[in-house]
Design a protein around this motif. Sequence first.
Motif, PDB file in Angstrom:
ATOM      1  N   LEU A 155       0.817  -1.206   0.000  1.00 59.84           N
ATOM      2  CA  LEU A 155       0.000   0.000   0.000  1.00 59.84           C
ATOM      3  C   LEU A 155       0.855   1.262   0.000  1.00 59.84           C
ATOM      4  CD1 LEU A 155      -2.829  -1.026   2.500  1.00 59.84           C
ATOM      5  CD2 LEU A 155      -3.000  -0.805   0.016  1.00 59.84           C
ATOM      6  N   VAL A 156       1.974   1.212   0.746  1.00 59.15           N
ATOM      7  CA  VAL A 156       2.898   2.350   0.732  1.00 59.15           C
ATOM      8  C   VAL A 156       3.464   2.556  -0.674  1.00 59.15           C
ATOM      9  CG1 VAL A 156       5.122   3.201   1.577  1.00 59.15           C
ATOM     10  CG2 VAL A 156       3.482   2.198   3.175  1.00 59.15           C
ATOM     11  N   ALA A 157       3.841   1.441  -1.322  1.00 58.05           N
ATOM     12  CA  ALA A 157       4.348   1.541  -2.696  1.00 58.05           C
ATOM     13  C   ALA A 157       3.289   2.123  -3.624  1.00 58.05           C
ATOM     14  CB  ALA A 157       4.789   0.166  -3.187  1.00 58.05           C
ATOM     15  N   ARG A 158       2.039   1.702  -3.415  1.00 59.40           N
ATOM     16  CA  ARG A 158       0.944   2.238  -4.214  1.00 59.40           C
ATOM     17  C   ARG A 158       0.774   3.735  -3.973  1.00 59.40           C
ATOM     18  NH1 ARG A 158      -1.381   1.329  -8.806  1.00 59.40           N
ATOM     19  NH2 ARG A 158      -0.598   3.442  -8.975  1.00 59.40           N
ATOM     20  N   ALA A 159       0.925   4.163  -2.693  1.00 62.39           N
ATOM     21  CA  ALA A 159       0.812   5.578  -2.367  1.00 62.39           C
ATOM     22  C   ALA A 159       1.918   6.389  -3.041  1.00 62.39           C
ATOM     23  CB  ALA A 159       0.858   5.769  -0.848  1.00 62.39           C
ATOM     24  N   VAL A 160       3.137   5.806  -3.041  1.00 57.25           N
ATOM     25  CA  VAL A 160       4.252   6.482  -3.713  1.00 57.25           C
ATOM     26  C   VAL A 160       3.965   6.631  -5.203  1.00 57.25           C
ATOM     27  CG1 VAL A 160       6.685   6.294  -4.340  1.00 57.25           C
ATOM     28  CG2 VAL A 160       5.947   5.758  -2.003  1.00 57.25           C
ATOM     29  N   LEU A 161       3.445   5.557  -5.803  1.00 56.00           N
ATOM     30  CA  LEU A 161       3.096   5.631  -7.225  1.00 56.00           C
ATOM     31  C   LEU A 161       2.007   6.667  -7.473  1.00 56.00           C
ATOM     32  CD1 LEU A 161       3.112   1.847  -8.239  1.00 56.00           C
ATOM     33  CD2 LEU A 161       4.820   3.591  -8.807  1.00 56.00           C
ATOM     34  N   ASN A 162       1.008   6.706  -6.569  1.00 58.04           N
ATOM     35  CA  ASN A 162      -0.049   7.698  -6.717  1.00 58.04           C
ATOM     36  C   ASN A 162       0.499   9.113  -6.620  1.00 58.04           C
ATOM     37  OD1 ASN A 162      -2.002   5.743  -7.025  1.00 58.04           O
ATOM     38  ND2 ASN A 162      -2.625   5.755  -4.875  1.00 58.04           N
ATOM     39  N   THR A 163       1.464   9.293  -5.686  1.00 56.30           N
ATOM     40  CA  THR A 163       2.075  10.619  -5.550  1.00 56.30           C
ATOM     41  C   THR A 163       2.793  11.025  -6.826  1.00 56.30           C
ATOM     42  OG1 THR A 163       2.366  10.273  -3.171  1.00 56.30           O
ATOM     43  CG2 THR A 163       3.692  11.991  -4.198  1.00 56.30           C
ATOM     44  N   GLU A 164       3.540  10.068  -7.404  1.00 56.81           N
ATOM     45  CA  GLU A 164       4.251  10.370  -8.645  1.00 56.81           C
ATOM     46  C   GLU A 164       3.281  10.662  -9.783  1.00 56.81           C
ATOM     47  OE1 GLU A 164       7.451  10.855  -8.933  1.00 56.81           O
ATOM     48  OE2 GLU A 164       7.634  10.496  -6.776  1.00 56.81           O
ATOM     49  N   VAL A 165       2.197   9.883  -9.809  1.00 60.82           N
ATOM     50  CA  VAL A 165       1.186  10.126 -10.848  1.00 60.82           C
ATOM     51  C   VAL A 165       0.551  11.500 -10.659  1.00 60.82           C
ATOM     52  CG1 VAL A 165      -1.066   9.384 -11.721  1.00 60.82           C
ATOM     53  CG2 VAL A 165       0.707   7.696 -11.254  1.00 60.82           C
ATOM     54  N   GLN A 166       0.274  11.853  -9.390  1.00 58.71           N
ATOM     55  CA  GLN A 166      -0.311  13.156  -9.113  1.00 58.71           C
ATOM     56  C   GLN A 166       0.653  14.274  -9.499  1.00 58.71           C
ATOM     57  OE1 GLN A 166      -1.533  13.670  -5.065  1.00 58.71           O
ATOM     58  NE2 GLN A 166      -2.411  15.700  -5.400  1.00 58.71           N
ATOM     59  N   ALA A 168       2.935  14.070 -11.771  1.00 59.61           N
ATOM     60  CA  ALA A 168       2.946  14.117 -13.236  1.00 59.61           C
ATOM     61  C   ALA A 168       1.721  14.844 -13.773  1.00 59.61           C
ATOM     62  CB  ALA A 168       3.020  12.700 -13.799  1.00 59.61           C
ATOM     63  N   GLU A 169       0.561  14.599 -13.137  1.00 61.54           N
ATOM     64  CA  GLU A 169      -0.669  15.282 -13.557  1.00 61.54           C
ATOM     65  C   GLU A 169      -0.573  16.776 -13.296  1.00 61.54           C
ATOM     66  OE1 GLU A 169      -4.463  16.001 -15.013  1.00 61.54           O
ATOM     67  OE2 GLU A 169      -3.098  14.305 -15.256  1.00 61.54           O
ATOM     68  N   GLU A 170      -0.036  17.144 -12.118  1.00 65.56           N
ATOM     69  CA  GLU A 170       0.134  18.564 -11.814  1.00 65.56           C
ATOM     70  C   GLU A 170       1.116  19.214 -12.789  1.00 65.56           C
ATOM     71  OE1 GLU A 170       1.364  18.610  -7.777  1.00 65.56           O
ATOM     72  OE2 GLU A 170      -0.648  18.244  -6.958  1.00 65.56           O
ATOM     73  N   ALA A 171       2.188  18.477 -13.108  1.00 65.38           N
ATOM     74  CA  ALA A 171       3.141  19.002 -14.082  1.00 65.38           C
ATOM     75  C   ALA A 171       2.479  19.184 -15.446  1.00 65.38           C
ATOM     76  CB  ALA A 171       4.348  18.072 -14.197  1.00 65.38           C
TER      77      ALA A 171
END
Length: 327
Positions: A155-166, A168-171
């Motif tokens: 779940l932590v790994a998933r959260a990290v991926l979500n953060t990176e995706v977010q 990327a979306e913000e960028a």
Amino acid sequence: MQLIREIAIHEDYAASEIVSLTLGILLVGDILLAIALAFIRNWNSAAIASVSAIVTGILFFAHLRGWRHAAVVLMIFSSVMVGSALNIVLVNGQASIPLALIFPPVLGLALVSAPWIMMSAIVSSGIYVVRAILSGYLVDPVLIIVYVMLVLIILVARAVLNTEVQRAEEARQRAEAAQARIKEQADALEAANTAQQAQLEEQRRLLDLVATLETPAITLAEGLLFAPVVGHLDGRRSAALTARLLEAAYRQRTNHVIIDIAGVSMVDSTVAQALIQTAQALRLLGCRVTLSGISSEVALTLTQQEIALSDIATVRSPQEALRLRQM
């Protein structure tokens, strides 16, 4: 803007490709596993692998045809299948937690969000634990704790991926906003440039008009050009007058030019020299030059400064030059 849309389409395509690749790997793996189990005559496990291959194949082709829920259905199916099909492993008289139970959460790491990962872990482990208890076995609590820790790490790994995706979306959104600002600035610069070009064109037109009014050249008759000069005749206006008269005389094949200086405020040696040079240049084109409008004050000034205009025919007015021309 078109570039931003292409990036968003590319991101959606990449996510779809990940689901397709995962389903393809699972489909091939289930088929090979079913063949291997059938080869060793483990018919029950082979049947389970065959069912898994059929369901995965259906989901794979449904996803290829655009069905967006294939990943979620796969997670639910995998969780139920793993929790139901795994053999209960006993260690020291207690039911152990097999490594295969971690498969659904790991699969969810690549395909779905954190809630679905947690759901897959609860469903698969819950079915397995209930089966073990119904079979009369206790589940080793230490292994349950280890399993929970592994799920939490996923779940932590998933959260990290979500953060990176977010991020990327913000960028992407920032890039889109920057692209919009750049387009607005480009449009504003283009509008300003157009306005400036129009202003420069208007200024050129006004300058041409002023030059024409400063040094007019009027055609009175065929071969006759009349040039009234008004105001102060400095070096710039003298050069402009000479250039305009030469151009008009050459273009209209003029043979007689009347230069009227009645409106000139002051005639000194510089002005007189400029008029003489203009007359000489016109004579090179075959034009006869007549100077009119010399006042008494101008005549007195020219006499006092010993300026001779003997090379230029002089008359009192343009009308007199016209009468002389007709004689």
